[in-house]
Design a protein around this motif. Sequence first.
Motif: not given
Length: 316
Positions: A41, A96, A203-204
Amino acid sequence: MMISVVVPFLNEEENLPVLYECLAKMFEGRNETAEFLFVDDGSTDGSVACLETVRAADPRIRLLQLSRNFGHQAAITAGLDQAAGDAVVIMDADLQDPPEVIPDLLAKWHEGFEVVYAVRRKRKGEGFLKKMLAACFYRLFRTLCSVRVPVDAGDFRLLDRKVVDALKTMRERHRYMRGMTSWVGFRQCAVEYDRAARRAGKTKYPVWKSLRLAWDGITSFSAKPLQWMMSMGLCIAVVSAVLAVRIIVLRLAGASDMVTGWASLMVLILFLGGVQLAGIGLLGQYISRIFDESKKRPLYVLRANPPDQEDEGSPA
Ligand code: UDP
Ligand code: MG
């Protein structure tokens, strides 16, 4: 039977090789063949390079590159469009979503369920605010939307080919994949797991992005906020009519202290102004979504056509 594992990623160079190792181990000795479909992405780190190295050794790996960052939900869509398997597993790249849960998902699928979603029993390594907001959101979504979205299930799930084909016909722009998979129906069931902390990297999904996803979810599945706004307007109108009657009665009764009440007037004016602006804003949110849909842009753009397109390409 073939299983596609779709992994959307954004700058996950530390995690991807480890994830691949785990996935490869998971499918060792199983009856199903696998394809690992990684969707880039718009990464700007070495993720793509490190995937290409592992791909040289394992032809099951497929790499799909979007031309820029289109967001997690669009990357999942790209993966679903290109996946060739009889079932598709969607999972995050940061470990995760533990690959060890995949056999459980597959077991349920073999039992005949068409959507098997993984529900988080525990969430480690995530901020208190995010967990609290998530807990509130899933409950709010239930009251607002008629679609039954399972509480505390993320995007980690298995979808049967039939479900994937149904999802591929849904080309809406503001995509809330969890709601969409519930909407299509079919036999659905849950598998519980403990969500680990992110293995490496940051984290995005900062809180504001999570809030935006939540808002997309609500506005794509419910017009109730608009109904609530209208009900509120009606209530205020009724209250003001009662107040008007009171004023007239007081006047007729000869009351002469009608000038007092500056403070209450001010509060009322500001309150009504606020409510009106909020109402217009809310309306605007829905209209801007119509505007976005009417442009009919593609949901994502691929950097290049996938090289393994010859196996009867699906729409990009
Ligand atoms: N991700 C993505 N595009 C984005 C943001 C995230 O493909 O714009 C990927 C990310 O690489 C990861 C998954 O989506 O594989 C979930 O993101 P993250 O782990 O940052 O979210 P969190 O688990 O913290 O909610
Ligand atoms: Mg994560």
